[in-house]
Write an enzyme that holds these catalytic residues in place. Sequence first.
Site, PDB file in Angstrom:
ATOM      1  N   ARG A   1     -37.173  32.541 -38.605  1.00 54.84           N
ATOM      2  CA  ARG A   1     -36.734  32.467 -37.209  1.00 54.84           C
ATOM      3  C   ARG A   1     -37.932  32.744 -36.295  1.00 54.84           C
ATOM      4  O   ARG A   1     -38.828  33.515 -36.654  1.00 54.84           O
ATOM      5  CB  ARG A   1     -35.613  33.475 -36.957  1.00 54.84           C
ATOM      6  CG  ARG A   1     -34.349  33.181 -37.751  1.00 54.84           C
ATOM      7  CD  ARG A   1     -33.278  34.247 -37.547  1.00 54.84           C
ATOM      8  NE  ARG A   1     -32.088  33.947 -38.342  1.00 54.84           N
ATOM      9  CZ  ARG A   1     -31.902  34.331 -39.606  1.00 54.84           C
ATOM     10  NH1 ARG A   1     -32.838  35.068 -40.217  1.00 54.84           N
ATOM     11  NH2 ARG A   1     -30.805  34.006 -40.256  1.00 54.84           N
TER      12      ARG A   1
ATOM     13  N   LYS B   1     -32.145  39.267 -39.039  1.00 53.64           N
ATOM     14  CA  LYS B   1     -30.813  39.135 -38.454  1.00 53.64           C
ATOM     15  C   LYS B   1     -29.762  39.833 -39.304  1.00 53.64           C
ATOM     16  O   LYS B   1     -28.835  40.452 -38.786  1.00 53.64           O
ATOM     17  CB  LYS B   1     -30.466  37.650 -38.307  1.00 53.64           C
ATOM     18  CG  LYS B   1     -29.151  37.376 -37.608  1.00 53.64           C
ATOM     19  CD  LYS B   1     -28.934  35.891 -37.422  1.00 53.64           C
ATOM     20  CE  LYS B   1     -27.630  35.612 -36.695  1.00 53.64           C
ATOM     21  NZ  LYS B   1     -27.411  34.165 -36.491  1.00 53.64           N
TER      22      LYS B   1
ATOM     23  N   HIS C   1     -36.876  26.848 -33.495  1.00 52.08           N
ATOM     24  CA  HIS C   1     -35.873  26.928 -34.562  1.00 52.08           C
ATOM     25  C   HIS C   1     -35.819  25.635 -35.369  1.00 52.08           C
ATOM     26  O   HIS C   1     -35.326  25.633 -36.502  1.00 52.08           O
ATOM     27  CB  HIS C   1     -34.489  27.196 -33.958  1.00 52.08           C
ATOM     28  CG  HIS C   1     -34.199  28.636 -33.701  1.00 52.08           C
ATOM     29  ND1 HIS C   1     -33.692  29.483 -34.670  1.00 52.08           N
ATOM     30  CD2 HIS C   1     -34.333  29.381 -32.585  1.00 52.08           C
ATOM     31  CE1 HIS C   1     -33.526  30.687 -34.152  1.00 52.08           C
ATOM     32  NE2 HIS C   1     -33.906  30.660 -32.898  1.00 52.08           N
TER      33      HIS C   1
ATOM     34  N   ARG D   1     -36.742  25.259 -39.085  1.00 47.22           N
ATOM     35  CA  ARG D   1     -35.780  25.695 -40.093  1.00 47.22           C
ATOM     36  C   ARG D   1     -34.848  24.545 -40.479  1.00 47.22           C
ATOM     37  O   ARG D   1     -34.587  24.307 -41.664  1.00 47.22           O
ATOM     38  CB  ARG D   1     -34.977  26.891 -39.563  1.00 47.22           C
ATOM     39  CG  ARG D   1     -35.811  28.148 -39.432  1.00 47.22           C
ATOM     40  CD  ARG D   1     -35.115  29.249 -38.641  1.00 47.22           C
ATOM     41  NE  ARG D   1     -33.857  29.672 -39.185  1.00 47.22           N
ATOM     42  CZ  ARG D   1     -33.714  30.488 -40.237  1.00 47.22           C
ATOM     43  NH1 ARG D   1     -34.795  30.936 -40.885  1.00 47.22           N
ATOM     44  NH2 ARG D   1     -32.528  30.866 -40.645  1.00 47.22           N
TER      45      ARG D   1
ATOM     46  N   HIS E   1     -29.943  33.058 -44.931  1.00 53.95           N
ATOM     47  CA  HIS E   1     -28.537  32.856 -44.609  1.00 53.95           C
ATOM     48  C   HIS E   1     -27.741  33.591 -45.674  1.00 53.95           C
ATOM     49  O   HIS E   1     -27.390  33.025 -46.698  1.00 53.95           O
ATOM     50  CB  HIS E   1     -28.163  31.371 -44.651  1.00 53.95           C
ATOM     51  CG  HIS E   1     -28.687  30.598 -43.497  1.00 53.95           C
ATOM     52  ND1 HIS E   1     -28.688  29.213 -43.465  1.00 53.95           N
ATOM     53  CD2 HIS E   1     -29.228  30.986 -42.326  1.00 53.95           C
ATOM     54  CE1 HIS E   1     -29.215  28.792 -42.329  1.00 53.95           C
ATOM     55  NE2 HIS E   1     -29.552  29.856 -41.622  1.00 53.95           N
TER      56      HIS E   1
ATOM     57  N   TYR F   1     -26.598  42.344 -51.214  1.00 49.88           N
ATOM     58  CA  TYR F   1     -27.667  41.402 -50.879  1.00 49.88           C
ATOM     59  C   TYR F   1     -28.895  41.708 -51.736  1.00 49.88           C
ATOM     60  O   TYR F   1     -29.324  42.845 -51.845  1.00 49.88           O
ATOM     61  CB  TYR F   1     -28.011  41.566 -49.394  1.00 49.88           C
ATOM     62  CG  TYR F   1     -29.062  40.611 -48.890  1.00 49.88           C
ATOM     63  CD1 TYR F   1     -28.696  39.425 -48.271  1.00 49.88           C
ATOM     64  CD2 TYR F   1     -30.421  40.896 -49.005  1.00 49.88           C
ATOM     65  CE1 TYR F   1     -29.651  38.552 -47.795  1.00 49.88           C
ATOM     66  CE2 TYR F   1     -31.378  40.030 -48.531  1.00 49.88           C
ATOM     67  CZ  TYR F   1     -30.989  38.864 -47.913  1.00 49.88           C
ATOM     68  OH  TYR F   1     -31.947  38.000 -47.430  1.00 49.88           O
TER      69      TYR F   1
END
Length: 298
Positions: free
Chosen positions: A127, A154, A225, A228, A251, A261
């Site tokens: 990002r 994020k 952006h 991406r 993501h 995660y």
Amino acid sequence: MAKHGDRILRRLDNDIFPWLGKRPVGEIKAPEILAALRRIESRGAAETAHRALQNCGQVLRYAIATGRAERDPTRDLRGALPPPLEKHYASITDPKRIAELLRAIDSYQGYFVTKCALQLAPLVFVRPGELRMAQWPEFDLEKAEWRIPAERMKMREQHIVPLASQAVDILRELEPLTNRVLSSRPNAPRYVFPSPRTHERAMSENAVLAALRRMGYTKEEMTGHGFRSMASTLLHEQGWNHQAIERQLAHAERNAVSAAYNFAEHLPERRKMMQAWADYLESLKAGAEVIPLFRKVE
């Protein structure tokens, strides 16, 4: 992390506490929370409403753990809010136009640091905020790896970016210029892409965007952006593992029953993918007729 906490508290102060702040936490019901969230949604801030719901759930689960409440009513509100509208950023995905863009970047006549950021952007496809705030201690050029700390991501999880040899070359050329300890502030961040005015600040959030405009690309054609979307579109077309692509884009597909995660998930595949992607872009830029070797999705 302090800034993240401040944002959450500000969100609660503005949108939740005025209506629920004086209520005993153990007595708050799902319809009351939903009414507060609807007020946020009504002003067109669907994403903020979803985040406020998440924050309310965190508060209520803490209340349960400390004996102040018996259950979390936010669990009853799953699906009650419409999903936030997905943001679509202008991007170039046609290989011929990508080649033109890459050559235009190499010919950029502006601030050298901005040029390096433009060159690195398609190779790492993070990002824009993650790119411009990059700091030298996060990079291991010998291992060809960039580890972005959780507080700047994020999803608030550490993220590994394998660096292709082309990305390492760009960083090695830039390092003597920007990897400096300031005598006036020895503990100041060592930004990879500092502002042209002072090395104590990162470059402007509009620097890459302004450079694209200076090169003649309109907001309908390309954005920061957009690198991406460019990578995601073509890597999927070339048959790379969907999960590896998604993890590299950070993501995180998470739900209540998913595993924790794992920032290193699919890392060997991602290393191969990032180098193959950089080689593909280099071939496009050189003007070669590129016939990508499509991979079978494993």
